[in-house]
Design a protein around this motif. Structure first.
Motif, PDB file in Angstrom:
ATOM      1  N   GLN A  18      19.448 -26.659  26.878  1.00 20.56           N
ATOM      2  CA  GLN A  18      20.134 -27.443  25.700  1.00 20.56           C
ATOM      3  C   GLN A  18      21.305 -27.349  25.367  1.00 20.56           C
ATOM      4  N   LEU A  19      22.129 -26.227  25.303  1.00 18.28           N
ATOM      5  CA  LEU A  19      23.520 -26.266  25.020  1.00 18.28           C
ATOM      6  C   LEU A  19      24.361 -26.932  26.074  1.00 18.28           C
ATOM      7  N   SER A  20      24.018 -27.010  27.154  1.00 23.91           N
ATOM      8  CA  SER A  20      25.144 -27.665  28.205  1.00 23.91           C
ATOM      9  C   SER A  20      24.790 -29.088  27.890  1.00 23.91           C
ATOM     10  N   LYS A  21      23.466 -29.444  27.950  1.00 24.43           N
ATOM     11  CA  LYS A  21      23.185 -30.845  27.775  1.00 24.43           C
ATOM     12  C   LYS A  21      23.934 -31.534  26.364  1.00 24.43           C
ATOM     13  N   ALA A  22      24.198 -30.493  25.436  1.00 19.61           N
ATOM     14  CA  ALA A  22      24.834 -31.117  24.007  1.00 19.61           C
ATOM     15  C   ALA A  22      26.422 -30.901  24.320  1.00 19.61           C
ATOM     16  N   GLN A 128       9.309 -21.674  26.769  1.00 23.69           N
ATOM     17  CA  GLN A 128       8.881 -22.983  26.982  1.00 23.69           C
ATOM     18  C   GLN A 128       9.255 -24.024  26.313  1.00 23.69           C
ATOM     19  N   VAL A 129       9.351 -23.882  25.014  1.00 22.26           N
ATOM     20  CA  VAL A 129      10.019 -25.147  24.075  1.00 22.26           C
ATOM     21  C   VAL A 129      11.303 -25.262  24.328  1.00 22.26           C
ATOM     22  N   LEU A 130      12.181 -24.055  23.979  1.00 26.70           N
ATOM     23  CA  LEU A 130      13.373 -24.455  24.592  1.00 26.70           C
ATOM     24  C   LEU A 130      13.729 -25.236  25.540  1.00 26.70           C
ATOM     25  N   THR A 131      13.045 -24.985  26.463  1.00 27.06           N
ATOM     26  CA  THR A 131      13.543 -25.339  28.049  1.00 27.06           C
ATOM     27  C   THR A 131      12.956 -27.137  27.892  1.00 27.06           C
ATOM     28  N   GLU A 132      11.593 -27.276  27.199  1.00 28.79           N
ATOM     29  CA  GLU A 132      11.310 -28.633  27.151  1.00 28.79           C
ATOM     30  C   GLU A 132      11.868 -29.616  26.251  1.00 28.79           C
ATOM     31  N   GLY A 133      12.455 -28.865  25.099  1.00 29.61           N
ATOM     32  CA  GLY A 133      13.439 -29.655  24.302  1.00 29.61           C
ATOM     33  C   GLY A 133      12.949 -29.629  22.940  1.00 29.61           C
ATOM     34  N   PRO A 134      13.668 -30.184  22.100  1.00 32.12           N
ATOM     35  CA  PRO A 134      13.628 -29.782  20.781  1.00 32.12           C
ATOM     36  C   PRO A 134      12.539 -30.668  19.974  1.00 32.12           C
ATOM     37  N   ILE A 135      11.841 -31.519  20.725  1.00 34.96           N
ATOM     38  CA  ILE A 135      10.639 -32.377  20.245  1.00 34.96           C
ATOM     39  C   ILE A 135       9.275 -31.861  20.514  1.00 34.96           C
ATOM     40  N   ILE A 160      22.786 -25.185  16.805  1.00 35.28           N
ATOM     41  CA  ILE A 160      21.169 -25.620  16.571  1.00 35.28           C
ATOM     42  C   ILE A 160      20.979 -27.148  16.688  1.00 35.28           C
ATOM     43  N   GLU A 161      21.775 -27.804  15.844  1.00 40.84           N
ATOM     44  CA  GLU A 161      21.545 -29.092  15.564  1.00 40.84           C
ATOM     45  C   GLU A 161      22.215 -30.053  16.591  1.00 40.84           C
ATOM     46  N   SER A 162      23.089 -29.725  17.195  1.00 43.46           N
ATOM     47  CA  SER A 162      23.924 -30.298  18.506  1.00 43.46           C
ATOM     48  C   SER A 162      23.014 -30.359  19.608  1.00 43.46           C
ATOM     49  N   SER A 163      21.848 -29.405  19.424  1.00 45.31           N
ATOM     50  CA  SER A 163      20.958 -29.423  20.333  1.00 45.31           C
ATOM     51  C   SER A 163      19.849 -30.071  20.244  1.00 45.31           C
ATOM     52  N   GLY A 164      19.554 -30.820  19.107  1.00 47.32           N
ATOM     53  CA  GLY A 164      18.484 -31.517  18.840  1.00 47.32           C
ATOM     54  C   GLY A 164      17.594 -30.927  17.927  1.00 47.32           C
ATOM     55  N   PHE A 165      17.497 -29.666  17.719  1.00 53.85           N
ATOM     56  CA  PHE A 165      16.395 -28.759  16.801  1.00 53.85           C
ATOM     57  C   PHE A 165      17.096 -29.107  15.078  1.00 53.85           C
TER      58      PHE A 165
END
Length: 206
Positions: A18-22, A128-135, A160-165
């Protein structure tokens, strides 16, 4: 943002994704060089070092609680660095906490590395939630965080917010004494009660 992630397990993988994606620049350091290399190879903006010579401004400790202090001390000088503690002080069967009420894992880590600005965060979110994404089920997953440092508070919020959470400010670091039992309850519901790991705690109206 430059981030060092300590550990190469499932939680580290979710955070790294998630952080690398951001767009954050990540360095992974772990006891197993092979695991760290395999993790880094999966995502962009990620490098691996066997020995840290320069610590990033943000360090995420993604080891077990029992290994966290030694892992952090192995990095060298952490004075002024923001350290994000994602651990839960779990018993061997994962169904209880080893400390609580008058202290927390985060507070014990802060005592051990007194120059660091420690934040409790991500401990209520399954790997699992971290890996699958913030939704999850159509809603943004909340990440609760607690710290005594205003700089660390803002840093955690940005990550946190830049990763979509959704970033939920849970107050001072001593409130990790509340967040860690919430993490424990989530683990019980996921494993002990058989609801699986695609779940997360949330507060309505926060």
């Amino acid at each position: 943002m430059q981030v060092t992630i300590v550990g190469a397990g499932n939680m580290s993988k979710g955070l790294t994704k998630q952080l690398s994606k951001a767009g954050h620049q990540l360095t992974v350091v772990a006891r197993s060089a092979d695991k760290a290399q395999a993790l880094a190879a999966e995502f962009p903006n990620v490098s691996v070092v066997e020995q840290v010579t320069e610590v990033a401004d943000v360090v995420i400790v993604a080891t077990g609680f029992d290994d966290a202090v030694n892992a952090l001390k192995s990095l060298g000088n952490l004075n002024g660095k923001v350290v994000i503690d994602i651990t839960n002080p779990l018993t061997a069967d994962y169904m209880g906490l080893t400390i609580g009420h008058s202290t927390s894992a985060a507070e014990e880590i802060a005592k051990a590395v007194p120059g660091a600005q420690v934040v409790k965060a991500f401990n209520t979110v399954f790997a699992q939630v971290l890996t699958e994404g913030p939704i999850l089920q159509g809603k943004q997953v909340p990440v609760f965080f607690a710290t005594d440092s205003e700089q660390a508070r803002e840093t955690a919020r940005i990550l946190i917010e830049s990763s979509g959470f959704t970033a939920v400010d849970a107050g001072p670091l001593k409130n990790a004494r509340y967040l860690e039992p919430v993490g424990g309850l989530n683990i019980y519901l996921g494993y002990g009660a058989g609801h699986g790991t695609s779940i997360t705690p949330a507060w309505i109206g926060v």
